[in-house]
Write a protein that holds these residues in place. Structure first.
Motif, PDB file in Angstrom:
ATOM      1  N   LEU A 162       0.796   2.255   6.158  1.00  0.00           N
ATOM      2  CA  LEU A 162       2.275   2.480   5.404  1.00  0.00           C
ATOM      3  C   LEU A 162       2.800   3.652   6.148  1.00  0.00           C
ATOM      4  CD1 LEU A 162       1.733   1.703   1.809  1.00  0.00           C
ATOM      5  CD2 LEU A 162       2.246   0.132   3.329  1.00  0.00           C
ATOM      6  N   THR A 163       4.030   3.546   6.082  1.00  0.00           N
ATOM      7  CA  THR A 163       4.822   4.905   6.665  1.00  0.00           C
ATOM      8  C   THR A 163       6.094   5.501   5.583  1.00  0.00           C
ATOM      9  OG1 THR A 163       6.435   3.597   7.836  1.00  0.00           O
ATOM     10  CG2 THR A 163       4.308   4.390   8.905  1.00  0.00           C
ATOM     11  N   HIS A 164       6.419   6.744   5.556  1.00  0.00           N
ATOM     12  CA  HIS A 164       7.421   7.296   4.943  1.00  0.00           C
ATOM     13  C   HIS A 164       7.346   6.832   3.534  1.00  0.00           C
ATOM     14  CE1 HIS A 164       8.798   7.751   8.954  1.00  0.00           C
ATOM     15  NE2 HIS A 164       8.931   6.757   9.253  1.00  0.00           N
ATOM     16  N   ARG A 191      -1.008  -6.136   4.177  1.00  0.00           N
ATOM     17  CA  ARG A 191      -0.685  -4.649   3.528  1.00  0.00           C
ATOM     18  C   ARG A 191       0.419  -5.071   2.532  1.00  0.00           C
ATOM     19  NH1 ARG A 191       1.301  -5.605   8.335  1.00  0.00           N
ATOM     20  NH2 ARG A 191       3.828  -4.834   8.982  1.00  0.00           N
ATOM     21  N   GLY A 192       1.138  -6.082   2.578  1.00  0.00           N
ATOM     22  CA  GLY A 192       2.252  -6.300   1.643  1.00  0.00           C
ATOM     23  C   GLY A 192       1.731  -6.964   0.325  1.00  0.00           C
ATOM     24  N   ALA A 193       0.577  -7.493   0.559  1.00  0.00           N
ATOM     25  CA  ALA A 193      -0.119  -8.325  -0.617  1.00  0.00           C
ATOM     26  C   ALA A 193      -1.184  -7.300  -1.315  1.00  0.00           C
ATOM     27  CB  ALA A 193      -1.064  -9.380  -0.120  1.00  0.00           C
ATOM     28  N   ILE A 194      -1.650  -6.168  -0.543  1.00  0.00           N
ATOM     29  CA  ILE A 194      -2.176  -5.248  -1.515  1.00  0.00           C
ATOM     30  C   ILE A 194      -1.271  -4.077  -2.132  1.00  0.00           C
ATOM     31  CG2 ILE A 194      -2.369  -3.483   0.527  1.00  0.00           C
ATOM     32  CD1 ILE A 194      -4.937  -4.130  -2.359  1.00  0.00           C
ATOM     33  N   GLY A 201      10.425   0.116  -1.460  1.00  0.00           N
ATOM     34  CA  GLY A 201      10.387   0.802  -0.281  1.00  0.00           C
ATOM     35  C   GLY A 201       9.862   0.279   0.680  1.00  0.00           C
ATOM     36  N   LEU A 202       8.803  -0.512   0.732  1.00  0.00           N
ATOM     37  CA  LEU A 202       8.302  -1.551   1.742  1.00  0.00           C
ATOM     38  C   LEU A 202       8.946  -2.376   2.019  1.00  0.00           C
ATOM     39  CD1 LEU A 202       5.676  -1.729   3.757  1.00  0.00           C
ATOM     40  CD2 LEU A 202       4.663  -3.347   1.870  1.00  0.00           C
ATOM     41  N   TRP A 247      -7.240   1.575   1.210  1.00  0.00           N
ATOM     42  CA  TRP A 247      -7.065   1.093   2.520  1.00  0.00           C
ATOM     43  C   TRP A 247      -5.736   1.102   3.000  1.00  0.00           C
ATOM     44  CZ3 TRP A 247     -11.545   1.335   4.867  1.00  0.00           C
ATOM     45  CH2 TRP A 247     -12.865   1.086   3.969  1.00  0.00           C
ATOM     46  N   ALA A 248      -4.630   1.012   2.096  1.00  0.00           N
ATOM     47  CA  ALA A 248      -3.172   0.815   2.589  1.00  0.00           C
ATOM     48  C   ALA A 248      -2.535   1.947   3.326  1.00  0.00           C
ATOM     49  CB  ALA A 248      -2.708   0.059   1.634  1.00  0.00           C
TER      50      ALA A 248
END
Length: 354
Positions: free
Chosen positions: A167-169, A237-240, A296-297, A162-163
């Motif tokens: 996310l990008t890059h 999204r940070g948690a997953i 990276g995130l 799902w994430a």
């Protein structure tokens, strides 16, 4: 997935409602039962009725439930009901994982993020299920372990996928690299979920997804529900990402021990192949997940570091509770499941899909 058996007033009402064909039908009774269950529960992580309800509601976003109209997936009243459970579930996770989260530093570079996560993964020295399986589990306990794991491993990687669009890059590329391996690089027999299904078959177990939902306790469902909670909400999204990173970092050594236990009990390839694969794959994935994905995130958006740590700490917290549950049962000579499995020689799996 076949509809499971109800575990209380909420799931009895909810599962009956889902089998109707009217999405406009009122869910007032189910909402009232949800509110009551949340008010009365001693601990949502151990609450059979609430965890099963949440598991079924999430499953509408995966492969669905047999006999349930797909239009229920986006029913506004049903989403409101799910949200009520999610609020309480997330709050419990934040409280339970707070101590682990507080120990984490506040890094700013990808390397520092990875080091924080590696330190979290290495920090738990309590007795583990993996050690028990490697050294002294019997075949019945080994089969129970596989049943606990089946509620996730038979759809392995899906909650984390799902994430990808969120996310990008650099972190997106890292996640796609990990997930491509999880899905076997396009080869069905190399998909990790298919390999786990083979392990189940070799142990005389039904390998259809959801076949043992009625057997596993609330805590096993909670380990999967927290992934779905994180994966389905963009704000988490940070948690997953943190969950996947710590999951990969904590998988290689236990997988080696599970494979050792299988061989000690007379099972080799193909039964042990799933765990053998994770010894090597996750040793690579942990580096990608720690530095390129999570690191990276955080380099992209430092404000997400607390959520990365929250996801990792929640995985360790709930996983530790499940380990304690299983070990307490096995050390007392009891089953860790809600009801014992048939003996291996009496097992007659009805379906084998892999």
């Amino acid at each position: 997935m076949q509809l499971p058996q109800a575990r209380g007033p909420l799931t009895e009402c909810l599962l009956a409602q889902l089998q109707t064909h009217s999405r406009a039908a009122e869910l007032d009774d189910a909402r009232a039962l949800t509110t009551r269950a949340l008010a009365d529960t001693a601990d949502i992580l151990y609450d059979e009725d609430l965890q099963l309800a949440l598991f079924c509601l999430y499953e509408l976003h995966y492969s669905g439930l047999a006999g349930v109209d797909d239009d229920w997936e986006w029913s506004p009243p049903l989403l409101e009901l799910r949200h009520e459970i999610e609020v309480a579930f997330e709050s419990r996770l934040r409280v339970g994982s707070a101590e682990l989260s507080r120990r984490a530093a506040a890094p700013s570079t990808a390397h520092e993020v990875a080091e924080v996560l590696f330190a979290m993964a290495a920090g738990d020295d309590s007795p583990s299920v993996a050690d028990f399986i490697a050294r002294k589990a019997d075949t019945g306990q080994l089969r129970e372990l596989v049943v606990h794991k089946s509620v996730y491993q038979l759809k392995e990687a899906d909650p984390h996928t799902w994430a990808i669009p969120r996310l990008t890059h650099r972190p997106k590329a890292a996640l796609v690299e990990i997930q491509a391996d999880e899905y076997g690089g396009g080869q069905l027999d190399q998909m990790h979920s298919a390999m786990f299904a083979t392990t189940m078959s070799e142990l005389g177990l039904d390998n259809d997804f959801g076949a043992y939902v009625d057997w596993v306790p609330a805590l096993s469902l909670a380990t999967v529900n927290l992934m779905s909670l994180f994966g389905l909400h963009r704000r988490l999204r940070g948690a997953i990402v943190g969950h996947l990173a710590i999951y990969e970092m904590g998988s290689s050594l236990p997988s080696r021990k599970y494979a050792r236990g299988l061989r000690r009990l007379g099972f080799d390839a193909p039964a042990a192949s799933y765990f053998d694969e994770h010894v090597e794959a996750d040793a690579v994935h942990e580096q990608i997940a720690g530095r390129d994905l999570a690191g990276g995130l955080v380099e992209q958006d430092p404000s997400l570091m607390p959520d990365v740590v929250f996801g990792a700490a929640s995985a360790l917290f709930v996983g530790g509770l499940l380990d304690q549950w299983q070990l307490a049962a096995w050390n007392s000579g009891s089953s860790s499941l809600r009801r014992p499995l048939p003996a291996l020689e009496d097992a007659s799996p009805s379906r084998h899909s892999a």
